[in-house]
Design an enzyme around this catalytic site. Structure first.
Site, PDB file in Angstrom:
ATOM      1  N   LYS A  20       0.389  -1.262  -0.006  1.00  0.00           N
ATOM      2  CA  LYS A  20      -0.013  -0.287  -0.316  1.00  0.00           C
ATOM      3  C   LYS A  20       0.893   1.067   0.532  1.00  0.00           C
ATOM      4  CE  LYS A  20       0.835   1.049   4.801  1.00  0.00           C
ATOM      5  NZ  LYS A  20       1.679   2.370   4.972  1.00  0.00           N
ATOM      6  N   PRO A 103       9.786  -4.574   1.377  1.00  0.00           N
ATOM      7  CA  PRO A 103      10.801  -4.585   2.298  1.00  0.00           C
ATOM      8  C   PRO A 103      10.514  -4.615   3.670  1.00  0.00           C
ATOM      9  CG  PRO A 103      10.696  -2.553   0.848  1.00  0.00           C
ATOM     10  CD  PRO A 103       9.570  -3.457   0.406  1.00  0.00           C
ATOM     11  N   MET A 104      10.956  -4.957   4.381  1.00  0.00           N
ATOM     12  CA  MET A 104      10.806  -4.333   5.576  1.00  0.00           C
ATOM     13  C   MET A 104      10.906  -3.027   6.467  1.00  0.00           C
ATOM     14  SD  MET A 104      11.780  -8.361   7.267  1.00  0.00           S
ATOM     15  CE  MET A 104      11.305  -7.770   8.770  1.00  0.00           C
ATOM     16  N   GLY A 106       9.771   0.165   5.547  1.00  0.00           N
ATOM     17  CA  GLY A 106       9.862   0.486   4.426  1.00  0.00           C
ATOM     18  C   GLY A 106       8.508   1.378   3.829  1.00  0.00           C
ATOM     19  N   GLY A 109       3.205  -1.458   4.177  1.00  0.00           N
ATOM     20  CA  GLY A 109       2.401  -1.970   4.707  1.00  0.00           C
ATOM     21  C   GLY A 109       2.463  -3.467   4.877  1.00  0.00           C
ATOM     22  N   GLY A 110       3.942  -4.182   4.706  1.00  0.00           N
ATOM     23  CA  GLY A 110       4.051  -5.675   4.147  1.00  0.00           C
ATOM     24  C   GLY A 110       3.781  -6.458   4.903  1.00  0.00           C
ATOM     25  N   GLY A 111       4.023  -6.205   6.715  1.00  0.00           N
ATOM     26  CA  GLY A 111       3.743  -7.462   7.792  1.00  0.00           C
ATOM     27  C   GLY A 111       2.584  -7.159   7.569  1.00  0.00           C
ATOM     28  N   SER A 113      -0.012  -6.483   5.498  1.00  0.00           N
ATOM     29  CA  SER A 113      -0.453  -7.347   4.342  1.00  0.00           C
ATOM     30  C   SER A 113      -0.693  -8.743   4.727  1.00  0.00           C
ATOM     31  CB  SER A 113      -0.132  -6.701   3.306  1.00  0.00           C
ATOM     32  OG  SER A 113      -0.713  -7.227   1.978  1.00  0.00           O
ATOM     33  N   ASP A 145      -3.279  -1.027  10.411  1.00  0.00           N
ATOM     34  CA  ASP A 145      -3.296  -1.633   8.708  1.00  0.00           C
ATOM     35  C   ASP A 145      -3.716  -2.542   8.172  1.00  0.00           C
ATOM     36  OD1 ASP A 145      -1.981   1.277   9.380  1.00  0.00           O
ATOM     37  OD2 ASP A 145      -0.341   0.869   7.677  1.00  0.00           O
TER      38      ASP A 145
END
Length: 294
Positions: A20, A103-104, A106, A109-111, A113, A145
């Site tokens: 996101k 990327p962590m 970054g 919202g990777g974690g 998501s 998030d």
């Protein structure tokens, strides 16, 4: 205990966990519990982590990942799976494989998501038939998030990010640059110089005016890598930080325009080009699965 397969079996379920962008982020106050009151616009990208799920009959949740930065039991994927398992009184378990692209630290919202994809994926795999509202409420306990990823629609978010109003935005192409640093969200929000009194705005005025990211000055001050990336990318396109960073982005009407600038960035500043999406690619995939199962 079952011996987990080294690779996903043929009957596994593979789903994306999309990135996101925060197109703007205003901090309008701070609650008595320390959490910040926000106004932000979320839009998804067609760029994602990938998670593969396979059922287990012994109730074990096992994540298979090359990531070493986060302990297995602390990973949001494992925590999401176990919370859903417990809340639904499900006796099944799962093997979960993670292909990490986002990327962590970054700001993409990777974690969160990954956690949302886990909730939606296991809801489908375990045939729990939980509603989107139930999954979003459970997801909120994992992170502010997570609900927007569960619901899968571009949104104007208020509160700590959990009060969502779906919006229809243009879907331009974005060039996202990835400064090689992991930003600590906790440190940014604890910084005494962070703006915490931006006046609240109506959604219409934010859609018309674009807003800004109140975290950007603090992140630029604390992380020279982000400061330098903003200066560089601003030579080509108006550039902004997403979330608390570290990623920065600019928008383009056409993919070719974004690709052209991407080719001019140095190898020391990795980047990718992706299109903005109002409906998450995860939800498109789940819709396809539902059609096939009917």
């Amino acid at each position: 205990m079952q011996v987990p397969p080294l690779t996903p079996p043929a009957h596994s379920l593979t789903l994306p966990a999309p990135a996101k962008l925060n197109l703007m982020l205003h901090i309008i106050g701070r609650r008595s519990d320390g959490y910040h009151q926000l106004q932000t616009l979320f839009q998804f990208l067609d760029y994602a982590d990938e998670l593969t799920f396979a059922p287990r009959t012994d109730g074990v949740i096992q994540l298979h990942s090359e990531l070493t930065e986060v302990a297995h039991d602390s990973n949001l994927i494992v925590r999401a799976a176990r919370q859903l398992q417990q809340a639904s009184h499900c006796s099944q378990g799962a093997d979960i494989w993670l292909t990490k692209r986002l990327p962590m630290g970054g700001g993409l919202g990777g974690g969160s998501s990954d956690a949302a994809t886990t909730l939606l994926g296991l809801n489908h795999l375990w045939q729990l038939n939980w509603s989107e509202d139930q999954l979003a409420n459970l997801g909120l306990s994992l992170g502010a998030d997570v609900p927007v990823f569960v619901r899968g629609h571009a949104a104007f978010a208020e509160g700590v990010g959990e009060i969502l109003t779906p919006v229809e935005l243009s879907e331009p192409w974005f060039l996202v640059a990835i400064p090689q640093v992991s930003v600590s969200t906790a440190e940014v929000f604890a910084d005494p110089q962070l703006t915490r009194d931006t006046p609240a705005n109506k959604l219409r005025s934010l859609l018309e005016g674009g807003g800004r990211n109140d975290c950007q000055p603090v992140v630029q001050k604390r992380y020279p890598e982000v400061h330098n990336a903003l200066i560089l990318l601003n030579k080509f396109v108006p550039t902004r930080l997403t979330g608390t960073g570290a990623c920065v982005f600019g928008s383009f009407p056409k993919q070719d325009d974004a690709d052209k600038v991407a080719r001019q960035l140095p190898a020391t500043l990795p980047c990718f080009v992706a299109q903005g999406r109002n409906i998450s690619m995860l939800h498109h995939k789940l819709k396809e699965l539902l059609k096939k199962s009917r």
